[in-house]
Design an enzyme around this catalytic site. Structure first.
Site, short mmCIF file in Angstrom:
data_model
loop_
_atom_site.label_atom_id
_atom_site.label_comp_id
_atom_site.label_asym_id
_atom_site.label_seq_id
_atom_site.Cartn_x
_atom_site.Cartn_y
_atom_site.Cartn_z
N ILE A 66 34.60 11.08 35.61
CA ILE A 66 33.82 11.10 36.84
C ILE A 66 33.59 12.54 37.26
O ILE A 66 34.52 13.35 37.29
CB ILE A 66 34.57 10.37 37.98
N CYS A 67 32.34 12.82 37.56
CA CYS A 67 32.02 14.15 38.06
C CYS A 67 31.95 14.07 39.58
O CYS A 67 30.94 13.68 40.15
CB CYS A 67 30.68 14.62 37.49
N ALA A 68 33.06 14.37 40.22
CA ALA A 68 33.10 14.30 41.68
C ALA A 68 33.92 15.48 42.18
O ALA A 68 35.03 15.72 41.71
CB ALA A 68 33.73 12.99 42.15
#
Lengths: 419, 152
Positions: free
Chosen positions: B91-93
């Site tokens: 996840i790119c968060a």
């Protein structure tokens, strides 16, 4: 040094001097490493230099294609030359009419560079890398593009003259080298800092195929420190106001936002009776906040910056893949067009470039000496071409300084745009 | 006792006492190294009816260091098709990376991700998904993402 020692001649600044010998012989006046001991009156480099003062000028020699053909022959020794030029450079009468430099594989005795320097037709021969035995790599398909293909483009000629632009030459040489299977390359070009992985499509900061690019991207994804939070300094942390909890303190009604425990004046751990209040007025247990400040100098609650932090979400082309071109958020930018493999700290990386490309294995002097320096010098001149004015450095001086710095790139400044 | 253990014990107690927000359920928390939670986006979204599984991994610096959070991708679970979620579950968060704060918790991360999915208008893979998945490290924390898009 005894005064009976012969003088040395610097091919880069044409000075006659006594060179500095450490770590390699280099010119006392310009620090260039293309120096030659004047010990053989029959073979005086000064004649050559006077006859060809234009050698390291911005304009490239007119017969560079001949040089390249020779270089190609060297790199692909078992393949017939398909430019139709003679592969052996040992026949001066067959060389280009006003030949300056030819390269060829000189039998079993390393790289021979024959320079037809003097107006009277005398030639000079230099031999680099005596071993020669390792130049037995099988030829492969995958032909490098011909020089004429590069020249066909409109940018091929700069001013109508016969020379080609420096960056273009660099591009050509690079492409050519990259297409070689890789056997013995580091023998021939130790000064280039050629990593072992050259045959896998990587060469210094440059990659030549998808797989190699992927490798670099992986490295960057795993290693880059750019954009990470900046820790608070010891000084800042030491100066933060501390309060020992006592009965009646208004803090006792609050929680530490990190451990989520309420502040207690009778905490078992004495450290937890110490409360640090950040300038933004948010209180924390000292043992809770200190480790955080060592990783990021911000308030966990409101992100108040005790030390300036890198900007997040700076305008970028997109998520990880593109951004992994490693635009550092700090002050040290990468040269455009360079994949910054060398800027990420990867001590164990197999592609880490050896230090000081100029520092290896060419300590010889005399008529056979300085061979790799010659090539290095040539590459330097070619690559930098018209961008040399101003710096005052010799091209080679530049290239020998590369290799250890974080921003090093392949000698010759390939990243310079082709103009 | 490691700092992480104490903090996670507290979070676990809170989950058991107060329950979890709607759409989020604790699947397993058998130790203080790895927890699993299920995540569902309620309401009228592109992920209606889909349930995902989040895997949290903690080191003993938690909550000073962020947990490694990813969607589980296996026979049973798959990752949501979302511009910030790679098909390997990474996840790119920003809150899982640069903008992690020790104030955040397992539940607050779940709520944030739930909201990230809920605001998604179009199921799309991240650009460069294949390349990333091919070379991604096992631990998503080793990836440095660049967070440039607050709209989804």
């Amino acid at each position: 040094m005894s005064s009976r020692e012969p003088m040395w001649y610097c091919h880069e600044c044409h000075a006659e001097m006594r060179p500095l010998m450490v770590p390699d012989p280099h010119c006392a006046s310009c620090n260039g490493t293309f120096v030659e001991k004047l010990e053989n009156p029959q073979d005086d480099p000064r004649e050559f230099a006077h006859a060809h003062d234009g050698f390291d000028d911005d304009a490239l020699p007119a017969n560079m294609e001949g040089f390249l053909a020779g270089l190609r022959a060297l790199l692909r020794p078992q393949e017939p030359e398909h430019t139709g030029r003679p592969t052996s450079p040992h026949a001066p009468q067959r060389g280009p009419p006003d030949g300056i430099g030819r390269l060829g594989s000189g039998g079993g005795n390393g790289l021979t560079i024959q320079i037809q320097g003097s107006p009277d037709g005398r030639s000079r021969t230099m031999i680099i890398g005596g071993g020669g035995a390792r130049r037995d790599g099988p030829g492969q398909g995958n032909q490098p593009p011909l020089l004429s293909e590069f020249l066909r483009g409109p940018q091929g000629r700069q001013d109508g003259g016969p020379g080609i632009a420096g960056p273009l030459m660099a591009q050509y040489l690079l492409t050519m080298l990259s297409n070689r299977p890789g056997h013995g390359m580091s023998d021939f070009f130790p000064f280039m800092g050629m990593p072992e992985g050259a045959e896998s499509g990587r060469w210094g900061d440059y990659v030549f195929n998808q797989e190699a690019l992927d490798q670099i991207i992986t490295q960057i994804m795993e290693n880059s420190n750019a954009g990470r939070p900046v820790p608070a300094t010891e000084e800042i942390m030491a100066k933060l106001p501390r309060e020992v909890l006592e009965e009646g303190s208004p803090l006792l009604e609050k929680d530490c936002a990190i451990c989520k425990d309420q502040f207690k004046a009778d905490a078992e751990d004495e450290d937890e009776r110490i409360v640090v209040t950040l300038p933004c007025k948010h209180p924390f247990h000292e043992p809770c906040i200190m480790p955080w400040l060592k990783s990021s100098g911000t308030c966990p609650v409101c992100r108040y910056q005790l030390v300036p932090q890198p900007e997040h979400g700076a305008p970028g082309p997109g998520p990880p893949r593109e951004s992994s071109s490693g635009r550092p958020t700090g002050s040290s930018g990468s040269p455009p067009g360079v994949f910054p493999a060398a800027s990420s700290s990867t001590p164990s990386s197999p592609t880490q470039r050896p230090a000081s490309p100029g520092g290896s294995s060419h300590n010889r002097s005399g008529s056979n000496g300085g061979g790799s320096s010659l090539l290095s010098s040539l590459f330097g001149s070619f690559g930098r071409g018209h961008q040399r004015n101003g710096s005052g450095d010799s091209a080679h001086g530049e290239s020998s300084n590369r290799g250890s710095g974080p921003r090093d790139h392949v000698p010759g400044g390939w990243s310079d745009p082709v103009d | 006792m490691a700092v992480s253990t104490r903090r996670l014990q507290k979070e676990l107690a809170e989950i058991k006492n107060q329950g979890t927000p709607v759409g989020i359920q604790l699947l397993s928390a058998e130790n203080f190294q790895e927890w699993h939670l299920s995540l569902e986006v309620l309401g009228d979204t592109v992920f209606a009816g889909e349930v995902f599984c989040l895997r949290f991994r903690f080191d003993n610096q938690y909550p000073i260091s962020s947990p490694a959070v990813q969607f589980v991708v296996d026979d049973k679970w798959k990752a949501p098709t979302h511009p910030h979620v790679y098909t390997n579950g990474h996840i790119c968060a920003s809150i899982l990376g640069n903008e992690w704060s020790p104030v955040l918790s397992v539940i607050s991360v779940c709520v944030t991700l739930q909201s990230m999915l809920a605001s998604c208008k179009k199921k799309e893979l991240p650009p460069g998904n294949d390349r990333y998945v091919r070379h991604a490290p096992d631990n998503p924390k080793k990836t440095r993402f660049e967070y440039d898009d607050d709209t989804v």
